[in-house]
Design a protein around this motif. Structure first.
Motif, PDB file in Angstrom:
ATOM      1  N   ARG A 242       6.496 -18.790  14.620  1.00  0.00           N
ATOM      2  CA  ARG A 242       7.106 -17.591  14.240  1.00  0.00           C
ATOM      3  C   ARG A 242       6.904 -17.470  12.680  1.00  0.00           C
ATOM      4  O   ARG A 242       6.680 -16.093  12.457  1.00  0.00           O
ATOM      5  CB  ARG A 242       8.500 -17.474  14.756  1.00  0.00           C
ATOM      6  CG  ARG A 242       8.523 -17.229  16.152  1.00  0.00           C
ATOM      7  CD  ARG A 242       9.788 -17.594  16.642  1.00  0.00           C
ATOM      8  NE  ARG A 242      10.326 -19.194  16.576  1.00  0.00           N
ATOM      9  CZ  ARG A 242      11.423 -19.702  17.099  1.00  0.00           C
ATOM     10  NH1 ARG A 242      12.385 -19.040  17.360  1.00  0.00           N
ATOM     11  NH2 ARG A 242      11.447 -21.009  17.126  1.00  0.00           N
ATOM     12  N   ASN A 243       6.909 -18.323  12.071  1.00  0.00           N
ATOM     13  CA  ASN A 243       6.960 -18.079  10.486  1.00  0.00           C
ATOM     14  C   ASN A 243       5.642 -18.009   9.948  1.00  0.00           C
ATOM     15  O   ASN A 243       5.360 -17.534   8.671  1.00  0.00           O
ATOM     16  CB  ASN A 243       7.683 -19.580   9.965  1.00  0.00           C
ATOM     17  CG  ASN A 243       8.941 -19.335   9.848  1.00  0.00           C
ATOM     18  OD1 ASN A 243       9.756 -18.358   9.262  1.00  0.00           O
ATOM     19  ND2 ASN A 243       9.893 -20.256  10.501  1.00  0.00           N
ATOM     20  N   ILE A 244       4.521 -17.962  10.847  1.00  0.00           N
ATOM     21  CA  ILE A 244       3.322 -17.710  10.323  1.00  0.00           C
ATOM     22  C   ILE A 244       2.867 -16.476  11.124  1.00  0.00           C
ATOM     23  O   ILE A 244       2.692 -15.528  10.519  1.00  0.00           O
ATOM     24  CB  ILE A 244       2.144 -18.930  10.838  1.00  0.00           C
ATOM     25  CG1 ILE A 244       2.543 -19.847   9.671  1.00  0.00           C
ATOM     26  CG2 ILE A 244       0.937 -18.422  10.499  1.00  0.00           C
ATOM     27  CD1 ILE A 244       1.577 -21.102  10.153  1.00  0.00           C
ATOM     28  N   TRP A 245       2.880 -16.435  12.394  1.00  0.00           N
ATOM     29  CA  TRP A 245       2.431 -15.158  13.138  1.00  0.00           C
ATOM     30  C   TRP A 245       3.118 -14.110  12.891  1.00  0.00           C
ATOM     31  O   TRP A 245       2.755 -12.768  13.007  1.00  0.00           O
ATOM     32  CB  TRP A 245       1.867 -15.451  14.590  1.00  0.00           C
ATOM     33  CG  TRP A 245       3.054 -15.836  15.570  1.00  0.00           C
ATOM     34  CD1 TRP A 245       2.982 -17.226  16.091  1.00  0.00           C
ATOM     35  CD2 TRP A 245       3.907 -15.348  16.369  1.00  0.00           C
ATOM     36  NE1 TRP A 245       3.835 -17.502  16.940  1.00  0.00           N
ATOM     37  CE2 TRP A 245       4.687 -16.243  17.033  1.00  0.00           C
ATOM     38  CE3 TRP A 245       4.557 -13.874  16.164  1.00  0.00           C
ATOM     39  CZ2 TRP A 245       5.722 -15.745  17.897  1.00  0.00           C
ATOM     40  CZ3 TRP A 245       5.512 -13.535  17.262  1.00  0.00           C
ATOM     41  CH2 TRP A 245       6.268 -14.684  17.844  1.00  0.00           C
ATOM     42  N   GLN A 246       4.383 -13.967  12.285  1.00  0.00           N
ATOM     43  CA  GLN A 246       5.331 -12.943  12.018  1.00  0.00           C
ATOM     44  C   GLN A 246       5.405 -12.755  10.520  1.00  0.00           C
ATOM     45  O   GLN A 246       6.033 -11.828  10.252  1.00  0.00           O
ATOM     46  CB  GLN A 246       6.942 -13.208  12.556  1.00  0.00           C
ATOM     47  CG  GLN A 246       6.964 -13.044  14.113  1.00  0.00           C
ATOM     48  CD  GLN A 246       8.535 -13.207  14.604  1.00  0.00           C
ATOM     49  OE1 GLN A 246       9.355 -13.380  13.487  1.00  0.00           O
ATOM     50  NE2 GLN A 246       8.532 -13.051  15.954  1.00  0.00           N
ATOM     51  N   ALA A 247       4.632 -13.666   9.721  1.00  0.00           N
ATOM     52  CA  ALA A 247       4.473 -13.656   8.494  1.00  0.00           C
ATOM     53  C   ALA A 247       3.873 -11.977   7.735  1.00  0.00           C
ATOM     54  O   ALA A 247       3.071 -11.351   8.729  1.00  0.00           O
ATOM     55  CB  ALA A 247       3.905 -14.516   7.826  1.00  0.00           C
ATOM     56  N   GLU A 248       4.331 -11.654   6.879  1.00  0.00           N
ATOM     57  CA  GLU A 248       3.694 -10.338   6.360  1.00  0.00           C
ATOM     58  C   GLU A 248       2.134 -10.718   6.171  1.00  0.00           C
ATOM     59  O   GLU A 248       1.494  -9.835   6.913  1.00  0.00           O
ATOM     60  CB  GLU A 248       4.290 -10.093   4.951  1.00  0.00           C
ATOM     61  CG  GLU A 248       3.999  -8.732   4.357  1.00  0.00           C
ATOM     62  CD  GLU A 248       4.659  -8.693   3.099  1.00  0.00           C
ATOM     63  OE1 GLU A 248       5.756  -8.983   2.687  1.00  0.00           O
ATOM     64  OE2 GLU A 248       3.901  -7.613   2.180  1.00  0.00           O
ATOM     65  N   ASP A 249       1.937 -11.628   5.725  1.00  0.00           N
ATOM     66  CA  ASP A 249       0.305 -11.975   5.732  1.00  0.00           C
ATOM     67  C   ASP A 249       0.020 -13.172   6.337  1.00  0.00           C
ATOM     68  O   ASP A 249       0.270 -14.411   5.674  1.00  0.00           O
ATOM     69  CB  ASP A 249      -0.341 -11.883   4.345  1.00  0.00           C
ATOM     70  CG  ASP A 249      -1.786 -11.978   4.438  1.00  0.00           C
ATOM     71  OD1 ASP A 249      -2.212 -12.921   5.071  1.00  0.00           O
ATOM     72  OD2 ASP A 249      -2.128 -11.380   3.389  1.00  0.00           O
ATOM     73  N   PRO A 250      -0.160 -13.375   7.587  1.00  0.00           N
ATOM     74  CA  PRO A 250      -0.377 -14.930   8.228  1.00  0.00           C
ATOM     75  C   PRO A 250      -1.495 -15.690   7.614  1.00  0.00           C
ATOM     76  O   PRO A 250      -1.131 -17.039   7.243  1.00  0.00           O
ATOM     77  CB  PRO A 250      -0.624 -14.547   9.648  1.00  0.00           C
ATOM     78  CG  PRO A 250      -0.045 -13.065   9.649  1.00  0.00           C
ATOM     79  CD  PRO A 250      -0.306 -12.293   8.592  1.00  0.00           C
ATOM     80  N   ALA A 251      -2.434 -15.089   7.263  1.00  0.00           N
ATOM     81  CA  ALA A 251      -3.365 -16.025   6.152  1.00  0.00           C
ATOM     82  C   ALA A 251      -3.007 -16.550   5.244  1.00  0.00           C
ATOM     83  O   ALA A 251      -3.097 -17.977   4.781  1.00  0.00           O
ATOM     84  CB  ALA A 251      -4.728 -15.126   6.151  1.00  0.00           C
ATOM     85  N   LYS A 252      -2.110 -15.748   4.349  1.00  0.00           N
ATOM     86  CA  LYS A 252      -1.655 -16.479   3.116  1.00  0.00           C
ATOM     87  C   LYS A 252      -0.649 -17.521   3.545  1.00  0.00           C
ATOM     88  O   LYS A 252      -0.509 -18.676   2.778  1.00  0.00           O
ATOM     89  CB  LYS A 252      -1.090 -15.032   2.432  1.00  0.00           C
ATOM     90  CG  LYS A 252      -2.192 -14.354   1.692  1.00  0.00           C
ATOM     91  CD  LYS A 252      -1.490 -13.390   0.747  1.00  0.00           C
ATOM     92  CE  LYS A 252      -2.425 -12.630   0.121  1.00  0.00           C
ATOM     93  NZ  LYS A 252      -1.889 -11.487  -0.743  1.00  0.00           N
ATOM     94  N   MET A 253       0.054 -17.177   4.480  1.00  0.00           N
ATOM     95  CA  MET A 253       1.125 -18.142   4.805  1.00  0.00           C
ATOM     96  C   MET A 253       0.516 -19.411   5.282  1.00  0.00           C
ATOM     97  O   MET A 253       0.843 -20.499   4.809  1.00  0.00           O
ATOM     98  CB  MET A 253       2.048 -17.649   5.967  1.00  0.00           C
ATOM     99  CG  MET A 253       3.485 -18.605   6.220  1.00  0.00           C
ATOM    100  SD  MET A 253       4.235 -18.830   4.796  1.00  0.00           S
ATOM    101  CE  MET A 253       5.865 -18.328   5.124  1.00  0.00           C
TER     102      MET A 253
END
Ligand SMILES: O=C(CO)COP(=O)(O)O
Length: 275
Positions: A242-253
């Protein structure tokens, strides 16, 4: 030259398992992977409904691997040239309907057919269903190893029998150790809240340990701090959902987490990669 030196291991599946683990853990023995297996356990969130787009945004960040169920793999991989290692999830719980029972939904043959580098299975330790979960994990691991397939256990102390000890360091140690005792190659488990406590998990488990990202963090830097603590504790990385695919910008995360996990960048610096 001894005849035995010509091909010392023959066609042993141990070699296949070793090569797959090398692809997952890379040259530095660390792994920053992304879990996209949460539609069944937690519901079809908008970013999971739009899985192709979400996946492509994540892949831009160059994770070390990603985890999906067998029916989604082709949908994501058939018509693109992604070479990131694939992990097939072979079991799943569901928070609403069967929170402590992982239904078996995939096996080593699915993983082989789909070109995967590992099979991931989950267990709920400390639950009424622990017996079934341990039997399933042990049997699945034995079969996977026959075919040279590593197994990653998502080992969660989510069982109701823990009472108010559920999620304690003691319970996480127990779940992670149970996974290792059943032959798992990599154990993925809950983060315990601090490097000192996570070190107790790592120290008690004789296989590489990674931490789940867990529920969405209040601020992105909190996820980076968690990753730094996991590495400080001796963990080999993170498997974040969740902390990646829900991130504002998943690639940057993904890139920021990679910086912490692989390069030892401190969270206060890594967070700048999110700008
Ligand atoms: O591996 C995971 C789910 O299978 C991790 O997911 P979260 O980081 O969202 O907890």
């Amino acid at each position: 030259m001894s005849v035995y030196s010509l091909n010392p291991v023959g066609t042993t599946p141990a070699l296949g398992r070793q090569l797959r683990l090398r692809r997952l853990l890379g040259a530095d023995g660390r792994m920053m992977s992304v879990a996209l297996d949460q539609a069944v356990p937690r519901g079809v969130a908008p970013r999971l409904a739009d899985i192709k787009n979400t996946f492509n945004r994540i892949i831009e960040g160059e994770p070390d691997a990603f985890t999906v169920f067998k029916g989604i793999a082709g949908h994501l991989l058939w018509d693109n040239d992604v070479t990131v290692p694939l992990i097939i999830k072979g079991s799943t719980f569901c928070v609403d309907f069967h929170p402590t029972y992982d239904a078996t939904v995939g096996n080593v043959h699915d993983a082989i057919r789909l070109g995967a580098d590992a099979l991931a299975i989950g267990i709920s330790a400390g639950s009424e269903n622990q017996v079934a979960m341990l039997e399933m994990m042990s049997a699945t691991t034995e079969e996977a190893h026959k075919w040279g397939m590593p197994v990653i256990c998502h080992a969660y102390p989510s069982g109701e029998l823990w009472g108010d000890r559920k999620g304690s360091t003691e319970s996480v140690v127990y779940a992670a150790r149970a996974a290792a005792e059943c032959g798992t190659d990599i154990v993925k488990t809950w983060y315990t809240g601090s490097a000192a406590e996570f070190k107790q998990v790592v120290d008690a488990v004789p296989t590489p340990v990674v931490a789940a990202g867990g529920a969405p963090a209040p601020k992105p830097i909190n996820v980076l701090e968690q990753a730094a603590a996991v590495m400080e504790a001796g963990g080999v990385g993170m498997t974040c959902g969740r902390n990646i695919w829900q991130a504002e910008d998943p690639a940057k995360m993904v890139r920021a987490l990679r910086a912490v996990v692989h390069d030892g960048v401190v969270p206060s610096e890594a967070v700048k990669l999110l700008d």
